[in-house]
Design a protein around this motif. Structure first.
Motif, PDB file in Angstrom:
ATOM      1  N   VAL A 108      32.311  30.230  49.554  1.00  0.00           N
ATOM      2  CA  VAL A 108      31.826  30.904  50.766  1.00  0.00           C
ATOM      3  C   VAL A 108      30.608  31.764  50.460  1.00  0.00           C
ATOM      4  O   VAL A 108      29.640  31.811  51.236  1.00  0.00           O
ATOM      5  N   HIS A 109      30.625  32.436  49.317  1.00  0.00           N
ATOM      6  CA  HIS A 109      29.534  33.356  48.970  1.00  0.00           C
ATOM      7  C   HIS A 109      28.431  32.671  48.170  1.00  0.00           C
ATOM      8  O   HIS A 109      27.440  33.326  47.796  1.00  0.00           O
ATOM      9  N   GLY A 110      28.591  31.402  47.894  1.00  0.00           N
ATOM     10  CA  GLY A 110      27.539  30.668  47.200  1.00  0.00           C
ATOM     11  C   GLY A 110      27.377  31.045  45.749  1.00  0.00           C
ATOM     12  O   GLY A 110      26.278  30.925  45.196  1.00  0.00           O
ATOM     13  N   THR A 111      28.436  31.499  45.123  1.00  0.00           N
ATOM     14  CA  THR A 111      28.368  31.831  43.695  1.00  0.00           C
ATOM     15  C   THR A 111      29.139  30.773  42.909  1.00  0.00           C
ATOM     16  O   THR A 111      29.990  30.068  43.443  1.00  0.00           O
ATOM     17  N   GLY A 112      28.824  30.691  41.656  1.00  0.00           N
ATOM     18  CA  GLY A 112      29.621  29.815  40.804  1.00  0.00           C
ATOM     19  C   GLY A 112      30.959  30.470  40.481  1.00  0.00           C
ATOM     20  O   GLY A 112      31.152  31.667  40.711  1.00  0.00           O
ATOM     21  N   ALA A 113      31.862  29.679  39.968  1.00  0.00           N
ATOM     22  CA  ALA A 113      33.150  30.239  39.544  1.00  0.00           C
ATOM     23  C   ALA A 113      32.925  31.201  38.383  1.00  0.00           C
ATOM     24  O   ALA A 113      32.041  30.992  37.555  1.00  0.00           O
ATOM     25  N   PRO A 114      33.698  32.277  38.308  1.00  0.00           N
ATOM     26  CA  PRO A 114      33.522  33.230  37.211  1.00  0.00           C
ATOM     27  C   PRO A 114      33.937  32.623  35.874  1.00  0.00           C
ATOM     28  O   PRO A 114      34.677  31.636  35.826  1.00  0.00           O
ATOM     29  N   ARG A 115      33.453  33.227  34.821  1.00  0.00           N
ATOM     30  CA  ARG A 115      33.820  32.768  33.478  1.00  0.00           C
ATOM     31  C   ARG A 115      35.266  33.142  33.197  1.00  0.00           C
ATOM     32  O   ARG A 115      35.701  34.271  33.420  1.00  0.00           O
ATOM     33  N   ALA A 116      36.024  32.178  32.732  1.00  0.00           N
ATOM     34  CA  ALA A 116      37.440  32.422  32.444  1.00  0.00           C
ATOM     35  C   ALA A 116      37.586  32.999  31.041  1.00  0.00           C
ATOM     36  O   ALA A 116      37.322  32.320  30.045  1.00  0.00           O
ATOM     37  N   ALA A 117      38.003  34.256  30.961  1.00  0.00           N
ATOM     38  CA  ALA A 117      38.292  34.856  29.659  1.00  0.00           C
ATOM     39  C   ALA A 117      39.659  34.409  29.149  1.00  0.00           C
ATOM     40  O   ALA A 117      39.899  34.350  27.944  1.00  0.00           O
ATOM     41  N   LEU A 118      40.543  34.057  30.121  1.00  0.00           N
ATOM     42  CA  LEU A 118      41.905  33.647  29.773  1.00  0.00           C
ATOM     43  C   LEU A 118      42.492  32.922  30.981  1.00  0.00           C
ATOM     44  O   LEU A 118      42.251  33.320  32.124  1.00  0.00           O
ATOM     45  N   GLN A 119      43.248  31.871  30.731  1.00  0.00           N
ATOM     46  CA  GLN A 119      43.989  31.217  31.817  1.00  0.00           C
ATOM     47  C   GLN A 119      45.474  31.415  31.572  1.00  0.00           C
ATOM     48  O   GLN A 119      45.962  31.215  30.454  1.00  0.00           O
ATOM     49  N   VAL A 120      46.195  31.818  32.617  1.00  0.00           N
ATOM     50  CA  VAL A 120      47.629  32.076  32.506  1.00  0.00           C
ATOM     51  C   VAL A 120      48.350  31.318  33.618  1.00  0.00           C
ATOM     52  O   VAL A 120      47.741  30.786  34.533  1.00  0.00           O
ATOM     53  N   SER A 121      49.683  31.299  33.529  1.00  0.00           N
ATOM     54  CA  SER A 121      50.453  30.524  34.506  1.00  0.00           C
ATOM     55  C   SER A 121      51.441  31.376  35.286  1.00  0.00           C
ATOM     56  O   SER A 121      52.460  30.889  35.745  1.00  0.00           O
ATOM     57  N   VAL A 150      31.236  47.569  44.353  1.00  0.00           N
ATOM     58  CA  VAL A 150      30.269  46.605  43.830  1.00  0.00           C
ATOM     59  C   VAL A 150      30.202  45.400  44.771  1.00  0.00           C
ATOM     60  O   VAL A 150      31.111  45.148  45.564  1.00  0.00           O
ATOM     61  N   ALA A 151      29.125  44.655  44.675  1.00  0.00           N
ATOM     62  CA  ALA A 151      28.969  43.443  45.480  1.00  0.00           C
ATOM     63  C   ALA A 151      29.805  42.311  44.877  1.00  0.00           C
ATOM     64  O   ALA A 151      30.037  42.267  43.656  1.00  0.00           O
ATOM     65  N   PHE A 152      30.244  41.415  45.742  1.00  0.00           N
ATOM     66  CA  PHE A 152      31.050  40.289  45.271  1.00  0.00           C
ATOM     67  C   PHE A 152      30.300  39.489  44.214  1.00  0.00           C
ATOM     68  O   PHE A 152      30.871  39.099  43.181  1.00  0.00           O
ATOM     69  N   GLU A 153      29.020  39.241  44.451  1.00  0.00           N
ATOM     70  CA  GLU A 153      28.222  38.458  43.504  1.00  0.00           C
ATOM     71  C   GLU A 153      28.170  39.137  42.135  1.00  0.00           C
ATOM     72  O   GLU A 153      28.188  38.465  41.096  1.00  0.00           O
ATOM     73  N   GLN A 154      28.111  40.466  42.141  1.00  0.00           N
ATOM     74  CA  GLN A 154      28.083  41.215  40.886  1.00  0.00           C
ATOM     75  C   GLN A 154      29.422  41.092  40.164  1.00  0.00           C
ATOM     76  O   GLN A 154      29.476  40.936  38.931  1.00  0.00           O
ATOM     77  N   LEU A 155      30.500  41.119  40.948  1.00  0.00           N
ATOM     78  CA  LEU A 155      31.838  41.024  40.367  1.00  0.00           C
ATOM     79  C   LEU A 155      32.045  39.669  39.680  1.00  0.00           C
ATOM     80  O   LEU A 155      32.718  39.582  38.641  1.00  0.00           O
ATOM     81  N   MET A 156      31.439  38.624  40.239  1.00  0.00           N
ATOM     82  CA  MET A 156      31.631  37.283  39.695  1.00  0.00           C
ATOM     83  C   MET A 156      30.909  37.070  38.364  1.00  0.00           C
ATOM     84  O   MET A 156      31.056  36.022  37.719  1.00  0.00           O
ATOM     85  N   GLN A 157      30.126  38.042  37.936  1.00  0.00           N
ATOM     86  CA  GLN A 157      29.485  37.962  36.617  1.00  0.00           C
ATOM     87  C   GLN A 157      30.433  38.422  35.511  1.00  0.00           C
ATOM     88  O   GLN A 157      30.123  38.235  34.325  1.00  0.00           O
ATOM     89  N   GLU A 158      31.555  39.008  35.903  1.00  0.00           N
ATOM     90  CA  GLU A 158      32.506  39.536  34.924  1.00  0.00           C
ATOM     91  C   GLU A 158      33.488  38.453  34.473  1.00  0.00           C
ATOM     92  O   GLU A 158      33.773  37.511  35.210  1.00  0.00           O
ATOM     93  N   PRO A 159      34.015  38.580  33.258  1.00  0.00           N
ATOM     94  CA  PRO A 159      35.051  37.632  32.818  1.00  0.00           C
ATOM     95  C   PRO A 159      36.330  37.813  33.642  1.00  0.00           C
ATOM     96  O   PRO A 159      36.696  38.934  34.004  1.00  0.00           O
ATOM     97  N   PHE A 160      36.987  36.711  33.926  1.00  0.00           N
ATOM     98  CA  PHE A 160      38.181  36.730  34.773  1.00  0.00           C
ATOM     99  C   PHE A 160      39.394  36.168  34.048  1.00  0.00           C
ATOM    100  O   PHE A 160      39.278  35.295  33.187  1.00  0.00           O
ATOM    101  N   ILE A 161      40.542  36.667  34.440  1.00  0.00           N
ATOM    102  CA  ILE A 161      41.810  36.054  34.055  1.00  0.00           C
ATOM    103  C   ILE A 161      42.138  35.071  35.169  1.00  0.00           C
ATOM    104  O   ILE A 161      42.381  35.472  36.310  1.00  0.00           O
ATOM    105  N   MET A 162      42.128  33.804  34.856  1.00  0.00           N
ATOM    106  CA  MET A 162      42.300  32.757  35.858  1.00  0.00           C
ATOM    107  C   MET A 162      43.735  32.237  35.846  1.00  0.00           C
ATOM    108  O   MET A 162      44.362  32.110  34.788  1.00  0.00           O
ATOM    109  N   ARG A 163      44.240  31.923  37.035  1.00  0.00           N
ATOM    110  CA  ARG A 163      45.533  31.273  37.142  1.00  0.00           C
ATOM    111  C   ARG A 163      45.378  29.776  36.924  1.00  0.00           C
ATOM    112  O   ARG A 163      44.291  29.219  36.972  1.00  0.00           O
ATOM    113  N   GLU A 164      46.501  29.114  36.711  1.00  0.00           N
ATOM    114  CA  GLU A 164      46.505  27.682  36.419  1.00  0.00           C
ATOM    115  C   GLU A 164      46.073  26.867  37.628  1.00  0.00           C
ATOM    116  O   GLU A 164      46.160  27.314  38.771  1.00  0.00           O
TER     117      GLU A 164
END
Length: 297
Positions: free
Chosen positions: A210-223, A181-195
């Motif tokens: 670098v790719h000009g996309t917004g940050a992905p939606r954080a489904a969960l943040q972990v540490s 898949v394209a990086f831009e497409q991947l960034m539409q998915e929910p992400f598990i984000m680090r702290e």
């Protein structure tokens, strides 16, 4: 009281001879006699009395000899301890590291290090990248090993130790499993984000810039990386981790690596030390082992 005079007196008392004491100390006999005479004058007691061709200790001399023997033993202990410290065989090794090197790089090297330096007290703090470098700047650690790279940091020196790959991973049931898949497409998915402050989070956000996309939606943040892996395996979202961190779970089929078109990511592992400061001997010993291992890889 002259401490060296006590050392001289110890040698006279233990050998029973001014001549032998002078030989052991590599000073002249008159110098030995002068030290003993000055000690006696300072204390106000006779310390030695003649006995035929030799000498014997007075009662005051016997008491002083006991103290002098303990002082000399302590001096010898100090000399041995500082000699061991100078060679790195004694002292403390304080490391700060992010999760990747703390779990996948340092344990094996610390095992080798412990075999050669069993008397060194070793501590390892597992922190995020910012915390690790702050601990170094505040003298809570002697060296920091950062997985995921890090920008130059004022007051710190940086050395590259090696690289591995960065993988986007997900549960095997994810719709993008086994697909490119394209990086831009991947960034539409929910992400598990680090702290905030973690290298993994900064790497992901840098890719978005670098790719000009917004940050992905954080489904969960972990540490922590283990929390990221477990959350991804549970299907909560995607995450970005080192191949070293994820390869075992991928091999077991608990996670899958997602293919991203025209994107190959390298993950730097770097060593930070304080700028213009010599490392303590124990830390220098370990850092040389670390650099030698990195050069051999």
């Amino acid at each position: 009281m002259n401490l060296y005079g006590l050392v001289v007196f110890h040698h006279v008392a233990s050998t029973g001879s001014v001549t032998k004491a002078a030989e052991l100390l590599r000073i002249s006999q008159p110098a030995v006699t002068a030290h003993v005479r000055n000690m006696a004058s300072e204390l106000g007691f006779a310390l030695l009395a003649p006995k035929g061709r030799g000498i014997f200790l007075t009662e005051a001399g016997e008491r002083l000899a006991g103290h002098a023997a303990r002082l000399y033993a302590l001096q010898q202990e100090i000399d041995r301890d500082l000699a061991d410290y100078r060679t790195g065989a004694a002292g403390e090794l304080r490391l700060a590291a992010t999760s990747l090197p703390a779990n996948f790089l340092l344990p094996k090297l610390l095992s080798v290090y412990r075999e050669t330096c069993p008397d060194v007290l070793v501590s390892l703090l597992t922190l995020n990248a910012n915390e690790a470098m702050e601990s170094l700047l505040h003298y809570e650690a002697d060296a920091a090993i950062i997985g995921g790279g890090a920008p130059d940091y004022p007051g710190l020196c940086k050395q590259l130790l090696g690289e591995d790959e960065l993988w986007f991973i997900a549960a095997p049931t994810h719709p993008y499993a086994q697909r490119q898949v394209a990086f831009e497409q991947l960034m539409q998915e929910p992400f598990i984000m680090r702290e905030s402050g973690s290298a993994a989070r900064e790497q992901l956000l840098a890719l978005c810039r670098v790719h000009g996309t917004g940050a992905p939606r954080a489904a969960l943040q972990v540490s922590g990386v283990h929390e990221s892996l477990h959350a991804a395996a549970a299907g909560i979202g995607l995450t970005l981790v080192s191949s070293l961190e994820a390869s075992a779970a991928v091999a077991r089929g608990e996670l899958v690596r997602l293919g991203v078109k025209d994107l190959e990511l390298r993950n730097a592992i770097v060593l930070f030390t304080r700028e213009n400061e010599a490392l303590p001997p124990a830390a220098n010993h370990f850092v040389q082992l670390l650099l030698h291992d990195a050069a051999a890889c």
